[in-house]
Write an enzyme that holds these catalytic residues in place. Sequence first.
Site, mmCIF file in Angstrom:
data_model
loop_
_atom_site.group_PDB
_atom_site.id
_atom_site.type_symbol
_atom_site.label_atom_id
_atom_site.label_comp_id
_atom_site.label_asym_id
_atom_site.label_seq_id
_atom_site.Cartn_x
_atom_site.Cartn_y
_atom_site.Cartn_z
ATOM 1 N N ASP A 61 0.864 -1.181 0.000
ATOM 2 C CA ASP A 61 0.000 0.000 0.000
ATOM 3 C C ASP A 61 0.905 1.237 0.000
ATOM 4 O O ASP A 61 2.091 1.149 0.343
ATOM 5 C CB ASP A 61 -0.877 -0.020 1.252
ATOM 6 C CG ASP A 61 -1.682 1.240 1.428
ATOM 7 O OD1 ASP A 61 -2.470 1.584 0.531
ATOM 8 O OD2 ASP A 61 -1.511 1.909 2.471
ATOM 9 N N ASP B 147 -0.354 4.963 0.986
ATOM 10 C CA ASP B 147 -0.675 5.961 2.009
ATOM 11 C C ASP B 147 -0.597 5.374 3.415
ATOM 12 O O ASP B 147 -1.329 4.439 3.755
ATOM 13 C CB ASP B 147 -2.070 6.533 1.771
ATOM 14 C CG ASP B 147 -2.123 7.376 0.510
ATOM 15 O OD1 ASP B 147 -1.177 8.127 0.268
ATOM 16 O OD2 ASP B 147 -3.122 7.270 -0.237
ATOM 17 N N THR C 43 -2.941 0.603 -4.271
ATOM 18 C CA THR C 43 -3.379 1.804 -3.567
ATOM 19 C C THR C 43 -4.799 2.195 -3.926
ATOM 20 O O THR C 43 -5.291 1.880 -5.019
ATOM 21 C CB THR C 43 -2.430 2.974 -3.881
ATOM 22 O OG1 THR C 43 -2.912 4.166 -3.241
ATOM 23 C CG2 THR C 43 -2.351 3.232 -5.387
ATOM 24 N N SER C 44 -5.445 2.898 -3.007
ATOM 25 C CA SER C 44 -6.768 3.444 -3.264
ATOM 26 C C SER C 44 -6.698 4.811 -3.931
ATOM 27 O O SER C 44 -7.732 5.414 -4.223
ATOM 28 C CB SER C 44 -7.557 3.552 -1.949
ATOM 29 O OG SER C 44 -7.780 2.269 -1.401
ATOM 30 N N LYS D 277 -10.641 -1.376 -2.025
ATOM 31 C CA LYS D 277 -10.515 -1.969 -0.694
ATOM 32 C C LYS D 277 -11.732 -1.580 0.158
ATOM 33 O O LYS D 277 -12.206 -0.449 0.037
ATOM 34 C CB LYS D 277 -9.241 -1.455 -0.012
ATOM 35 C CG LYS D 277 -7.954 -1.734 -0.798
ATOM 36 C CD LYS D 277 -6.755 -1.055 -0.130
ATOM 37 C CE LYS D 277 -5.492 -1.208 -0.962
ATOM 38 N NZ LYS D 277 -4.324 -0.527 -0.344
ATOM 39 N N ASP E 290 -1.510 -0.509 6.266
ATOM 40 C CA ASP E 290 -1.579 0.315 7.482
ATOM 41 C C ASP E 290 -3.005 0.535 7.963
ATOM 42 O O ASP E 290 -3.204 1.203 8.977
ATOM 43 C CB ASP E 290 -0.956 1.689 7.215
ATOM 44 C CG ASP E 290 -1.890 2.578 6.410
ATOM 45 O OD1 ASP E 290 -2.350 2.142 5.325
ATOM 46 O OD2 ASP E 290 -2.174 3.699 6.858
#
Length: 400
Positions: free
Chosen positions: A189, A191, A280-281, A312, A337
Site C-alpha cells: 500500500d 498511504d 493503492t486506493s 478496498k 496500514d
Amino acid sequence: MVAVAGVAGSGKTTLGRALAKTLGAPLLDLDTMTNPLLDSLPAEALGGHWLASPHRATIRDGRYAALLTVAVDVVATAGTAVLVAPFTAELQKDDAWNRLRTVADVRVVHLTGAPDLFAERRAARGADRDRHRAPDGPSTPPSIPVISVDAELTTEQQLLRVLVALDRRSPVEAPNPLFAAGFDAVLFDIDGTLADSTASVLRSWRRFATEHGIPAKAVADNHGRPARHLIDLLLPADKAEAGLARITAIEIEDAVTVRPTPGALDLFGSLPDSRRAVVTSCSAPLARARMAAAGLVTPPVTVTADDVRTGKPDPEPYLLAAERLGVDPARCLAVEDAAAGIRSALAAGCTVLAVTGTSAAAELKEADLVVDGLDRVRFASRDARIHLIVGPGNGVERSY
C-alpha cells in the site's frame, strides 16, 4: 525530558498529556502553572489583559522562569518530565534554548500546521484568553533539532510518531509464523505504509469539506478506501464527478508535504520490480505524486483506484496486482496500514504485515504481524523466495 512546543491551537496540551501518560512522566504545562495566577490579577494593574499587557515580555520571562524552576525539582526527583509551552524563543538557538537545556537533556516535539487550522481551533474552543492574544506572526523554522509533528494528525497518530522518534519502540513479535514463510512477491500500500501522507490526506479533505460545507471527519472513518467512495457518501450524485476532480487536485497540490515512512525507502528499494507491486486506493496521478514526494520510484506493476471496479476492502485490487506480477496471491506478502487494506489483502489470500502510524496496533490485529515501522524488518532471499526477517534498524539484505 521532553518539551512539546507549538502555537495556540496546535494541540500541544493534548499531545503533552498523552505523551506524559504513555511515558509515565510528570506533566508540567505552562498554562496550567501560571494562567490561574495571572487571570486573578486586575487588568488595570497590568495595563490590560496579561496577554496584551505592555509588560508582556516581562510576564513571559516570569512564566518561563516558573516553569523551568519547577522542572528542575521535578526532574531531580522523578528523573524526567514532559513540558508543554509555546517555547517560541526556545525553538531558536539563543539564551532561552540554553536555559531550557540546563534543566536536563531535552527532546523537543514541535507541532506544525496551517495557520487556518489553528485559527479554526481557537475559534471553536472559545477561550477568553484567545480574544487578547496577538495574531500569529510569520512562522520561523526552528533552528534547533526538533521532532516535527503535523497538527492535522489525531493525537493518537501524533503519539505513534513521537514514540518512534524517541526510540520507544514496540518489540517485534518473534517468533511469528510469518517469519517462517516464503513469498514470491510483496505488494505494498502507499498511504500510511510507504508514504507518510496521513496528514496530507486529512488536510486536503478538511479543505475540501470547508469548500463544500460538509463534515471532514468522514475521511478519518474511511481511511484506506477510494476517494470516490467518500465522494459518493458526501455529495449528491450530480456533483460527484466535479467533487472527485476537486479533491484530486487538492491532494496532488498537497503531495509535496509527503515524506517516506521510517524504513520505507530501504525496504521497498531492496526488492526488484519483478518481485514488488503497489496497491493503492489513490488515483494514478495522485499515487505518482505521493511516491515521487516520498522519494520512491513507482514500479511497473501499480494498481490504483483507476484500475478496479471495487476498491478496498474488496479483494479485487490485490488479486489484480498478483495477476499482473504473474504470481499466486497466496504466495504474496501484503504490507498495509489500515483495516480496509488488511481485509482486502486477506480476502485475496495474501499474508499481511501491518505497520502502525495511521492506526494503533489494536486496530490492525487482523494482520498476521504488526510492527511500529518498516525499519523493524527487512527482506532476505533464500531458495528463490522472499523471507521477512527481524532487522536491526534500516538494515537490508540485497541478494536477488
